[in-house]
Enzyme design. Structure first.
Site, PDB file in Angstrom:
ATOM      1  N   PHE A   1      28.687   9.913  11.179  1.00 48.68           N
ATOM      2  CA  PHE A   1      28.572  10.904  12.192  1.00 48.68           C
ATOM      3  C   PHE A   1      27.336  11.694  11.858  1.00 48.68           C
ATOM      4  CE2 PHE A   1      33.101  10.338  11.943  1.00 48.68           C
ATOM      5  CZ  PHE A   1      33.301   9.573  13.198  1.00 48.68           C
TER       6      PHE A   1
ATOM      7  N   GLY B   1      24.254  11.247  11.892  1.00 52.26           N
ATOM      8  CA  GLY B   1      23.051  10.857  13.230  1.00 52.26           C
ATOM      9  C   GLY B   1      22.159  10.060  12.558  1.00 52.26           C
TER      10      GLY B   1
ATOM     11  N   ASP C   1      20.153  -1.617  11.953  1.00 49.57           N
ATOM     12  CA  ASP C   1      21.461  -0.502  11.838  1.00 49.57           C
ATOM     13  C   ASP C   1      22.452  -1.149  10.918  1.00 49.57           C
ATOM     14  OD1 ASP C   1      22.449   1.844  12.300  1.00 49.57           O
ATOM     15  OD2 ASP C   1      22.932   1.379  14.166  1.00 49.57           O
ATOM     16  N   GLU C   2      23.419  -0.170  10.370  1.00 54.12           N
ATOM     17  CA  GLU C   2      24.670  -0.870   9.504  1.00 54.12           C
ATOM     18  C   GLU C   2      24.246  -1.528   8.338  1.00 54.12           C
ATOM     19  OE1 GLU C   2      27.296   0.901  10.224  1.00 54.12           O
ATOM     20  OE2 GLU C   2      27.374   1.307  12.376  1.00 54.12           O
TER      21      GLU C   2
ATOM     22  N   CYS D   1      35.605  22.698   7.089  1.00 59.35           N
ATOM     23  CA  CYS D   1      35.219  24.013   6.806  1.00 59.35           C
ATOM     24  C   CYS D   1      33.966  24.228   7.519  1.00 59.35           C
ATOM     25  CB  CYS D   1      35.095  24.081   5.483  1.00 59.35           C
ATOM     26  SG  CYS D   1      34.016  23.395   4.562  1.00 59.35           S
TER      27      CYS D   1
ATOM     28  N   CYS E   1      32.650  17.837   3.672  1.00 55.94           N
ATOM     29  CA  CYS E   1      31.894  18.213   2.663  1.00 55.94           C
ATOM     30  C   CYS E   1      32.524  17.642   1.259  1.00 55.94           C
ATOM     31  CB  CYS E   1      31.590  19.688   2.842  1.00 55.94           C
ATOM     32  SG  CYS E   1      33.042  20.647   2.380  1.00 55.94           S
TER      33      CYS E   1
HETATM   34  P1  ADP Z   1      25.878   7.794  12.308  1.00 54.88           P
HETATM   35  O1  ADP Z   1      25.077   6.507  12.572  1.00 54.88           O
HETATM   36  O2  ADP Z   1      25.388   8.323  11.105  1.00 54.88           O
HETATM   37  O3  ADP Z   1      27.418   7.271  12.046  1.00 54.88           O
HETATM   38  P2  ADP Z   1      25.490   8.778  14.988  1.00 54.88           P
HETATM   39  O4  ADP Z   1      24.102   8.874  15.106  1.00 54.88           O
HETATM   40  O5  ADP Z   1      26.427   7.563  15.521  1.00 54.88           O
HETATM   41  O6  ADP Z   1      25.756   8.921  13.627  1.00 54.88           O
HETATM   42  O7  ADP Z   1      26.264  10.046  15.560  1.00 54.88           O
HETATM   43  C1  ADP Z   1      25.831  11.261  15.386  1.00 54.88           C
HETATM   44  C2  ADP Z   1      26.603  12.238  16.466  1.00 54.88           C
HETATM   45  O8  ADP Z   1      28.027  12.064  15.941  1.00 54.88           O
HETATM   46  C3  ADP Z   1      26.127  13.607  16.433  1.00 54.88           C
HETATM   47  O9  ADP Z   1      25.053  13.804  17.274  1.00 54.88           O
HETATM   48  C4  ADP Z   1      27.537  14.146  17.223  1.00 54.88           C
HETATM   49  O10 ADP Z   1      27.409  13.766  18.639  1.00 54.88           O
HETATM   50  C5  ADP Z   1      28.512  13.119  16.914  1.00 54.88           C
HETATM   51  N1  ADP Z   1      29.625  13.782  15.745  1.00 54.88           N
HETATM   52  C6  ADP Z   1      30.845  13.686  15.751  1.00 54.88           C
HETATM   53  N2  ADP Z   1      31.319  14.109  14.616  1.00 54.88           N
HETATM   54  C7  ADP Z   1      30.340  14.806  14.133  1.00 54.88           C
HETATM   55  C8  ADP Z   1      30.550  15.636  12.989  1.00 54.88           C
HETATM   56  N3  ADP Z   1      31.501  16.122  12.063  1.00 54.88           N
HETATM   57  N4  ADP Z   1      29.140  16.405  12.437  1.00 54.88           N
HETATM   58  C9  ADP Z   1      28.181  16.124  13.265  1.00 54.88           C
HETATM   59  N5  ADP Z   1      28.086  15.306  14.393  1.00 54.88           N
HETATM   60  C10 ADP Z   1      29.094  14.502  14.822  1.00 54.88           C
HETATM   61 ZN    ZN Z   2      34.625  21.330   4.066  1.00 46.00          ZN
END
Ligand code: ADP
Ligand code: ZN
Length: 194
Positions: A21, A23, A91-92, A151, A180
């Site tokens: 999550f 980004g 990716d991944e 938090c 965190c």
């Molecule tokens: P990753 O590839 O790192 O798993 P993504 O690019 O797929 O992340 O997704 C990022 C998106 O996830 C953010 O733009 C937001 O919409 C969503 N999101 C969900 N939970 C959270 C969180 N706890 N903090 C920030 N973004 C989050």
């Molecule tokens: Zn926290």
């Protein structure tokens, strides 16, 4: 005189890494879209293991998506990259085998810009191979952070919410959340002994 834009002479490796999550996929898609807009030849790959959302797309949690190819291994990935490809998106990265860094080196040495997104830590907070090895050889590293859902601090960890000791557990939503260092609790994922 015709100016023919030839293959760039030098390649390099960029890594985008952080928790779930944070980004990573969004940032990967952003960079790849810009390259496509600039009419560069782009190829995008993901490992076969990850079919959470789409077989043939990389997809972010915010539903940004781009067409991609699935590959079974790093060696297969290298074989799939066309000579005229200028940018390779992956990716991944954490779900690839230990040859991923060598594969990225091969592609960068062939003049490709290689961009890899992947988790840097697993659900217990352990470095997630082969990402650490890739970070060591990359020219550019971007660390992404999510927001801790408990938090609100910057979240560097992926909290598993279900009991399982499988390192790779992909699937249902609600199985993970961003936390965190203070709110991260690896014991939550511990499997109860019967
Ligand atoms: P990753 O590839 O790192 O798993 P993504 O690019 O797929 O992340 O997704 C990022 C998106 O996830 C953010 O733009 C937001 O919409 C969503 N999101 C969900 N939970 C959270 C969180 N706890 N903090 C920030 N973004 C989050
Ligand atoms: Zn926290």
């Amino acid at each position: 005189m015709d100016v023919v834009r030839s293959q760039p002479q030098h390649g390099w490796i960029e890594v985008i890494t952080g928790s779930m999550f944070s980004g990573k996929s969004e940032e990967l898609i952003r960079r790849l879209r810009r390259a496509q807009i600039a009419k560069q030849q782009v190829q995008i790959f993901k490992p076969l293991v990850d079919n959470r959302y789409s077989e043939d797309h990389i997809v972010s949690h915010s539903d940004m998506r781009m067409a991609s190819q699935c590959v079974k291994s790093s060696d297969e990935l290298v074989k799939c990259v066309d000579d005229d490809t200028e940018v390779v998106g992956i990716d991944e990265g954490q779900f690839f085998d230990a040859n991923l860094p060598a594969a990225c080196n091969t592609l960068a040495d062939r003049g490709k810009r290689v961009i890899v997104a992947g988790l840097d830590q697993d659900y217990l907070g352990r470095p997630f191979e082969p990402m650490p090895q890739l970070l060591a050889i990359a020219e550019y590293i971007t660390k992404t952070l999510a927001i801790c859902v408990v938090c609100g601090d910057p979240a560097n960890h992926t909290q598993r919410l279900v009991a399982s000791s499988d390192r790779v557990l992909v699937g249902a939503t609600g199985m993970y959340e961003a936390r965190c260092r203070h709110c991260f609790d690896p014991t939550l994922a511990a499997v109860e002994k019967v």
